[in-house]
Structures are given as C-alpha cells and as structure tokens.
Design a protein around this motif. Structure first.
Motif, PDB file in Angstrom:
ATOM      1  N   ALA A  88      79.577  -0.285 -39.588  1.00  0.00           N
ATOM      2  CA  ALA A  88      80.045  -1.322 -38.426  1.00  0.00           C
ATOM      3  C   ALA A  88      80.346  -2.685 -38.914  1.00  0.00           C
ATOM      4  O   ALA A  88      80.104  -2.993 -40.219  1.00  0.00           O
ATOM      5  N   SER A  89      81.241  -3.385 -38.150  1.00  0.00           N
ATOM      6  CA  SER A  89      81.541  -4.695 -38.692  1.00  0.00           C
ATOM      7  C   SER A  89      80.135  -5.563 -38.579  1.00  0.00           C
ATOM      8  O   SER A  89      79.155  -5.095 -38.057  1.00  0.00           O
ATOM      9  N   ARG A  90      80.241  -6.844 -38.846  1.00  0.00           N
ATOM     10  CA  ARG A  90      79.304  -7.911 -38.818  1.00  0.00           C
ATOM     11  C   ARG A  90      79.976  -9.397 -38.403  1.00  0.00           C
ATOM     12  O   ARG A  90      79.869 -10.258 -38.628  1.00  0.00           O
ATOM     13  N   ALA A  91      80.674  -8.720 -37.130  1.00  0.00           N
ATOM     14  CA  ALA A  91      81.275  -9.789 -36.558  1.00  0.00           C
ATOM     15  C   ALA A  91      80.470 -11.067 -35.873  1.00  0.00           C
ATOM     16  O   ALA A  91      80.773 -12.100 -35.826  1.00  0.00           O
ATOM     17  N   GLU A  92      78.861 -10.741 -35.717  1.00  0.00           N
ATOM     18  CA  GLU A  92      77.910 -11.744 -35.017  1.00  0.00           C
ATOM     19  C   GLU A  92      77.894 -12.545 -36.386  1.00  0.00           C
ATOM     20  O   GLU A  92      77.707 -13.772 -36.106  1.00  0.00           O
ATOM     21  N   GLU A  93      77.753 -12.098 -37.493  1.00  0.00           N
ATOM     22  CA  GLU A  93      77.551 -12.961 -38.722  1.00  0.00           C
ATOM     23  C   GLU A  93      78.960 -13.899 -39.003  1.00  0.00           C
ATOM     24  O   GLU A  93      78.618 -14.985 -39.301  1.00  0.00           O
ATOM     25  N   ILE A  98      81.027 -19.346 -39.310  1.00  0.00           N
ATOM     26  CA  ILE A  98      81.924 -20.348 -38.798  1.00  0.00           C
ATOM     27  C   ILE A  98      81.181 -21.657 -38.284  1.00  0.00           C
ATOM     28  O   ILE A  98      81.468 -22.730 -38.248  1.00  0.00           O
ATOM     29  N   ALA A  99      79.993 -21.428 -37.743  1.00  0.00           N
ATOM     30  CA  ALA A  99      79.184 -22.435 -37.170  1.00  0.00           C
ATOM     31  C   ALA A  99      78.532 -23.295 -38.188  1.00  0.00           C
ATOM     32  O   ALA A  99      77.691 -24.230 -38.117  1.00  0.00           O
ATOM     33  N   GLY A 100      78.594 -22.690 -39.476  1.00  0.00           N
ATOM     34  CA  GLY A 100      78.170 -23.562 -40.732  1.00  0.00           C
ATOM     35  C   GLY A 100      77.010 -22.709 -41.475  1.00  0.00           C
ATOM     36  O   GLY A 100      76.380 -23.321 -42.231  1.00  0.00           O
ATOM     37  N   VAL A 101      76.449 -21.607 -41.004  1.00  0.00           N
ATOM     38  CA  VAL A 101      75.373 -20.984 -41.732  1.00  0.00           C
ATOM     39  C   VAL A 101      76.007 -20.207 -43.014  1.00  0.00           C
ATOM     40  O   VAL A 101      76.875 -19.596 -42.883  1.00  0.00           O
ATOM     41  N   SER A 102      75.529 -20.340 -44.018  1.00  0.00           N
ATOM     42  CA  SER A 102      76.187 -19.846 -45.441  1.00  0.00           C
ATOM     43  C   SER A 102      75.823 -18.176 -45.348  1.00  0.00           C
ATOM     44  O   SER A 102      74.832 -17.827 -44.793  1.00  0.00           O
ATOM     45  N   GLY A 307      85.344 -18.597 -46.032  1.00  0.00           N
ATOM     46  CA  GLY A 307      85.835 -20.228 -45.796  1.00  0.00           C
ATOM     47  C   GLY A 307      85.361 -20.942 -47.100  1.00  0.00           C
ATOM     48  O   GLY A 307      85.022 -22.004 -46.667  1.00  0.00           O
ATOM     49  N   LEU A 308      85.347 -20.413 -48.118  1.00  0.00           N
ATOM     50  CA  LEU A 308      84.897 -21.059 -49.329  1.00  0.00           C
ATOM     51  C   LEU A 308      86.129 -21.620 -49.856  1.00  0.00           C
ATOM     52  O   LEU A 308      87.209 -21.075 -49.918  1.00  0.00           O
TER      53      LEU A 308
END
Ligand code: NIG
Ligand code: FE
Length: 423
Positions: A88-93, A98-102, A307-308
């Motif tokens: 499955a995808s990991r869209a929740e991650e 995007i919210a800033g969790v690495s 987003g690196l």
C-alpha cells in the motif's frame, strides 16, 4: 519464418552506441541519427541507420512497417533501483512530512519501512501481485522496459521469499524484465528490536539462513543493504554483503542517503555493482567511485518527495569520472513514482545534468549497473529491441515537459507493450 519489423519516421533516433560505461564528457554522447529507421528481427536489432539506408536493405521490403510519424526514438529506460513489491501507499506519512515531521522521526515511531512491513506481511500474494502488475503497466507506459526490484518489506524468511518468488512469477506473466535483488537488510524488523543483541541475531539470520536460501533457489542476482543511521552500520553492511558475495549475489548498496556512513568506499572495495542515493558523499567517496567500476545511481525522486534540499552532487561525480546512473527508487516511503521521465526532469533542474546526460544515465549506464549492457541500454545491432518512442520533436523535450506523459509507445523485444490512446 523470421518476423521482421521496420520502424521508420524517427526524427531523432538516440542510439547510445559506443563505449560503455559513459563517464565524464562521454555521458552526453547520445549517438543521434536523424530521419532514422531500425530493422528488427525476432525481437533483436538487425540494423540502425537513416531511413534511406534501412529501406535499401533487402529484408526491408517484406518487413512489417511501423511509422512513428516524426517522433523521437530511444532505448527503453532501465530503472536500476525499485522497491516494486509493497502492499500500500503511505499517504498518511506524506501528510506528516509536509507538516514538518522528518522521515527519521516517522520511522522511530514505528512508521516508515516497518509500517510497510506490517502491511506486506498481512497481504495475500494475490493482492501483492495485482498491485505489482498495475505498477508494471505504469512503468511501461513511461518508457521503461527493464527494472531492478528489491525485496525488503517482508523481513522474515517466509515474507522475503514470498516477495522474490512473486518477482520471478511476474517475469513470466508480463513483458518487462525484472532483475531481482535481495534486500533483507532494509531495517531490523520489530520482533528483533525488543531484546538486546537483536540486530546481531537478525544479521545472523540473513547471513546464515536467508542469503543461502535465496541463492540456492536462484531468487536474486544481487544483495543490497540500507546502510544508514537507524538501519545497518557499515560493519554490519559489510558482513551482509560479504555473505551475499560468497553465495554468488553481487553487492549493491543504499549509501550516504540521510547521513554519511562510509558505506560507499566499503562497497567500492567489495566491487559493488552500484552505490545508490549518495546525497551525503564527500570528496574521497567521489574519487573512490570515479576510480572504480561501481555505478553511482542517483535517485532525485527521494529528495523531491521528502522535500529535502540537498541532492546528490551529480556534477562533481560526472566531472570526477564516475559512472552515473539515474533511477526512480519507486517505493511507498520516499519515491512513489514509476516515471523515469519525471526523474530526468529532476536530474536536469536539481542535479544540473543536461538532458543528454540524464538520458544516457537512465539507459546505457543503468544497464551497466545491472550487468546487462551487452543486451540492453542502447539501440545497436545484436541488442534487444527494447524501445521507447516519445511524442516530442527533440529529445531535450523529454525532460523539459514534466507532470505529463509524453511516452507514445514502448516496445519490448520488438513488440509494442504500451501505446498511447489517440486523443
Ligand atoms: O530507497 N532508504 C531506504 N529505502 C528506501 C525507502 C524505503 C521506505 O521508506 O519504504 C529508499 O529510499
Ligand atoms: Fe531504495
């Protein structure tokens, strides 16, 4: 009766003929033939040249004709780094990132690779296969004709073997060639993390049991390790790759992605086929790659998706003389794309590679890293007729357009496996 096919009407045909691998200035040598044609017999290229040259060949007369109407013809892409089989995808991650969790913070909380492991173990082989088939159709639709695929979301004996056996079955069920890599050393699975010495015991399971079984069943050609903080140390990685080598699995490695571990120089010394990622390499690592036959495979899709800002130093690697390849790293955590053209776009704008360099890195150099440059990666007499046709006037437009699919047709061994619907 031999079956002959004459492809005509290529405004530009990128042969990628000549010396392999492509290093330094040679990386931008595409061997372009204008107003070109290719003659194919039984899936193998018989001759490549101008339309006039090809039409004067005696075989051309009776050959089936395919006119590509002035489009650009090139070797099918060779994607040398994918994690094809996952549940499955990991869209929740994605949303968390995007919210800033690495990426590392997510992994520490049991997300990341372990999240995908949980999902894979719970999935049926049938569901995994259906998902893989859909992904493979996407690869083909973007011009890819050969891809490497790693295990690594199973991380126990049964699940790792399940993935690799699925990959073998997929090879017989659909037209793309899948080259298998064993990545049991993706991370230490949860059940080995609870007790002290668990990592050591998991490395033991890999080296004493899983690698011999994978090799014995001929389920993989390569052995890979994710060497990084939170995954495997350089010392553990060396032990695993050496065990692979002893069992006939050639090393490749995820190196210097999030932190610099020294994995690159270790893997070069082991004669690795490729070192992949390389965002954090230092000058000594670049020099070691340049002096070696190890391919430096860059995966800019990861940096883009995470987003690196720090991409691999492609220009330094090319100028030092390393063999640079490009791959999608198709996986649910860091690079959910099957599109090699998108990777070429990123290579141009973010890695500062020219369109010609990016195309050579995604075809002939990638074929080298899979030890298949004698069969694929260029359009030359005697090679497999693995071909991508792009609906553009000039090859530079392949990376220039992004977020739209300009692939018009893909052929594997001379047979169309994808054709864009007429719009
Ligand atoms: O190549 N770096 C390790 N492996 C993958 C990511 C895997 C995942 O997050 O699921 C990669 O980036
Ligand atoms: Fe990867």
């Amino acid at each position: 009766m031999p079956s002959d096919l004459l492809i005509t009407g290529a405004s530009q045909l990128l042969t990628l003929r000549g010396r392999v691998p492509r290093r330094g200035k040679a990386l931008s040598n595409l061997g372009i033939v204008k107003n070109a044609a290719v003659l194919i017999r039984d899936g193998v290229i018989v001759a490549v040249g101008t339309r006039a040259e090809m039409e004067s060949l005696p075989e051309a007369l009776a050959a089936e004709k395919l006119d590509v109407g002035g489009r650009v013809v090139l070797p099918g892409f060779v994607d040398s780094h994918t994690h094809l089989i996952h549940a499955a995808s990991r869209a929740e991650e994605y949303e968390l990132k995007i919210a800033g969790v690495s990426y590392e913070e997510i992994a520490l909380k049991g997300g990341g690779i372990l999240n995908s492991v949980k999902k894979l173990r719970a999935a049926t082989a049938e569901a995994l296969k259906t998902r893989a088939h859909a992904a493979l159709r996407e690869f083909a639709a973007h011009g890819t004709t050969t891809l490497e695929a790693k295990s690594g979301y199973g991380l126990d004996v049964a699940s790792e073997l399940k993935i690799l056996r699925l990959q073998r079955e997929l090879n017989g069920e659909q037209p793309l060639e899948i080259v298998s890599t064993f990545l049991g050393a993706h991370v230490v699975p949860g059940e080995y993390r609870k007790k002290r010495g668990g990592a050591e015991r998991y490395v033991g399971l890999l080296t004493e049991k899983l690698i011999p079984e994978v090799a014995g069943e001929k389920l993989a050609e390569f052995c890979d390790v994710f060497c990084d903080r939170g995954a495997f140390s350089r010392k553990e990685s060396k032990r695993i790759l050496e065990a692979g080598k002893k069992n006939g699995l050639l090393p490749r490695i995820h190196a210097e992605q999030l932190t610099r571990t020294g994995a690159t120089q270790m893997a070069v010394q082991l004669g690795a086929a490729s070192c992949d990622h390389l965002e954090q390499v230092n000058n000594a690592d670049i020099q070691a790659l340049a002096k070696s036959n190890t391919v430096a495979a860059l995966l800019p899709g990861c940096d883009f998706h995470l987003g690196l800002k720090k991409y691999a130093p492609a220009r330094e690697l090319i100028e030092a003389g390393a063999t640079v390849a490009l791959a999608t790293d198709y996986n649910p955590g860091t690079s959910p794309t099957m599109s090699m053209p998108m990777i070429l776009s990123l290579a141009c704008t973010q890695l500062r590679m020219s369109p010609a360099e990016a195309i050579a890195a995604a075809t002939i150099n990638a074929a080298c890293s899979l030890l298949r440059d004698h069969k694929i990666g260029s359009l030359e007499t005697g090679k497999q007729a693995d071909i991508a046709v792009f609906d553009v006037d000039d090859y530079r437009e392949i990376p220039y357009y992004f977020g739209v699919n300009k692939c018009w047709m893909t052929l594997k061994k001379g047979r169309p496996i994808f054709q864009k619907a007429h719009t």
